[in-house]
Design a protein around this motif. Structure first.
Motif, PDB file in Angstrom:
ATOM      1  N   HIS A  23       0.831  -1.208   0.000  1.00 12.49           N
ATOM      2  CA  HIS A  23       0.000   0.000   0.000  1.00 12.49           C
ATOM      3  C   HIS A  23       0.865   1.257   0.000  1.00 12.49           C
ATOM      4  O   HIS A  23       0.487   2.275  -0.546  1.00 12.49           O
ATOM      5  N   ASN A  24       2.022   1.187   0.643  1.00  6.50           N
ATOM      6  CA  ASN A  24       2.932   2.330   0.731  1.00  6.50           C
ATOM      7  C   ASN A  24       4.134   2.086  -0.152  1.00  6.50           C
ATOM      8  O   ASN A  24       4.512   0.950  -0.419  1.00  6.50           O
ATOM      9  N   ARG A  25       4.773   3.168  -0.573  1.00  3.64           N
ATOM     10  CA  ARG A  25       5.939   3.073  -1.455  1.00  3.64           C
ATOM     11  C   ARG A  25       7.122   2.485  -0.693  1.00  3.64           C
ATOM     12  O   ARG A  25       7.651   3.126   0.197  1.00  3.64           O
ATOM     13  N   PRO A  26       7.538   1.250  -1.015  1.00  2.00           N
ATOM     14  CA  PRO A  26       8.689   0.649  -0.332  1.00  2.00           C
ATOM     15  C   PRO A  26      10.003   1.252  -0.837  1.00  2.00           C
ATOM     16  O   PRO A  26      10.029   1.945  -1.858  1.00  2.00           O
ATOM     17  N   THR A  27      11.078   0.974  -0.122  1.00  2.00           N
ATOM     18  CA  THR A  27      12.394   1.423  -0.557  1.00  2.00           C
ATOM     19  C   THR A  27      13.248   0.219  -0.919  1.00  2.00           C
ATOM     20  O   THR A  27      13.040  -0.888  -0.410  1.00  2.00           O
ATOM     21  N   CYS A  28      14.184   0.447  -1.799  1.00  2.00           N
ATOM     22  CA  CYS A  28      15.121  -0.589  -2.225  1.00  2.00           C
ATOM     23  C   CYS A  28      16.376   0.123  -2.713  1.00  2.00           C
ATOM     24  O   CYS A  28      16.277   1.192  -3.332  1.00  2.00           O
ATOM     25  N   CYS A  29      17.520  -0.421  -2.445  1.00  2.00           N
ATOM     26  CA  CYS A  29      18.796   0.157  -2.871  1.00  2.00           C
ATOM     27  C   CYS A  29      18.919   1.612  -2.399  1.00  2.00           C
ATOM     28  O   CYS A  29      19.506   2.452  -3.087  1.00  2.00           O
ATOM     29  N   GLY A  30      18.321   1.932  -1.252  1.00  2.00           N
ATOM     30  CA  GLY A  30      18.431   3.257  -0.670  1.00  2.00           C
ATOM     31  C   GLY A  30      17.463   4.293  -1.203  1.00  2.00           C
ATOM     32  O   GLY A  30      17.470   5.438  -0.750  1.00  2.00           O
ATOM     33  N   ASP A  31      16.631   3.947  -2.169  1.00  2.00           N
ATOM     34  CA  ASP A  31      15.686   4.904  -2.749  1.00  2.00           C
ATOM     35  C   ASP A  31      14.273   4.331  -2.725  1.00  2.00           C
ATOM     36  O   ASP A  31      14.075   3.123  -2.653  1.00  2.00           O
ATOM     37  N   SER A  32      13.291   5.239  -2.838  1.00  2.00           N
ATOM     38  CA  SER A  32      11.903   4.797  -2.952  1.00  2.00           C
ATOM     39  C   SER A  32      11.712   4.108  -4.294  1.00  2.00           C
ATOM     40  O   SER A  32      12.250   4.543  -5.312  1.00  2.00           O
ATOM     41  N   MET A  33      10.943   3.042  -4.268  1.00  2.00           N
ATOM     42  CA  MET A  33      10.652   2.318  -5.503  1.00  2.00           C
ATOM     43  C   MET A  33       9.611   3.095  -6.303  1.00  2.00           C
ATOM     44  O   MET A  33       8.822   3.843  -5.748  1.00  2.00           O
TER      45      MET A  33
END
Length: 174
Positions: A23-33
Motif C-alpha cells: 500500500h505504501n511506497r517501499p524502498t530498495c537500494c536506498g531509494d523509494s521504488m
C-alpha cells in the motif's frame, strides 16, 4: 488511472529491478521504488480458481475440501470424506496440503478406545489470508527469478553467437 489509497500496488526498483507489492511506497537500494502503472495490460484478471490452481496447486476438489473444513469446524478425514462424498485417500491428501499451506491446523488426538486420529480445524480467516498472501509473495519472487533467468539466458546466447544464425531458444526444465 490513479489507484485508490488503500489499493495494493506494484512497485519496481529502478536500480536493481526488484519488485515490491504493498500500500505504501517501499524502498530498495536506498531509494523509494517507482510505482508500476496499472493501465491496460495483456494479462487478464485471474479467477479465484485460476489463482489457487496456479500459485497453490489447489484443484477444484481441494477447494471443496477447504471450504467444507472452513464451514464444518473440527473434522476427521473419515467424517469429511463421508460428508462430501470423496474417497478418504483423496481427502487426506488435500487436507495435508492445506495444512502445509497453513489454511487448516492438523492435530493428533488420542482416542479413548485406543489409537489416534488426526483432526483438522480451520484457521481464522485473517490467518488464512496472511498465510496465502505470504505464499503468494514467495511465488511471485520465484516467478520473477524465472523471468530474470530467461532474460539472462537470452543475452548470454546472443553474446556467445559466432554466426549469423539465430542462437537463442527457450530453455525448459528437463
Amino acid at each position: 488511472m490513479t489507484p485508490a489509497a488503500d489499493e495494493t500496488r506494484l512497485f519496481e526498483c529502478e536500480t536493481c529491478g526488484g519488485v515490491g507489492i504493498g500500500h505504501n511506497r517501499p524502498t530498495c537500494c536506498g531509494d523509494s521504488m517507482t510505482g508500476v502503472g496499472t493501465t491496460e495490460t495483456a494479462v487478464s484478471k485471474p479467477s479465484l480458481e485460476t489463482l489457487l490452481q496456479t500459485v497453490f496447486d489447489m484443484s477444484g476438489t481441494e477447494l471443496d475440501v477447504c471450504l467444507c473444513v472452513m464451514e464444518g469446524g473440527e473434522l476427521t478425514v473419515t467424517a469429511l470424506a463421508e460428508q462430501i462424498g470423496y474417497e478418504r485417500s483423496v481427502v487426506a491428501r488435500h487436507l495435508n496440503h492445506l495444512a502445509d499451506l497453513g489454511v487448516v491446523e492438523k492435530r493428533r488426538r488420542i482416542r479413548p478406545e485406543g489409537g489416534h486420529v488426526y483432526v483438522y480445524t480451520p484457521q481464522p480467516p485473517e490467518v488464512v489470508r496472511e498465510r496465502l498472501r505470504g505464499e503468494f509473495l514467495s511465488w511471485v519472487r520465484l516467478a520473477t527469478a524465472q523471468l530474470d533467468d530467461l532474460q539472462r539466458e537470452k543475452v548470454e546466447a546472443i553474446a556467445d553467437a559466432e554466426t549469423d544464425e539465430r542462437q537463442w531458444t527457450v530453455f525448459q526444465e528437463q
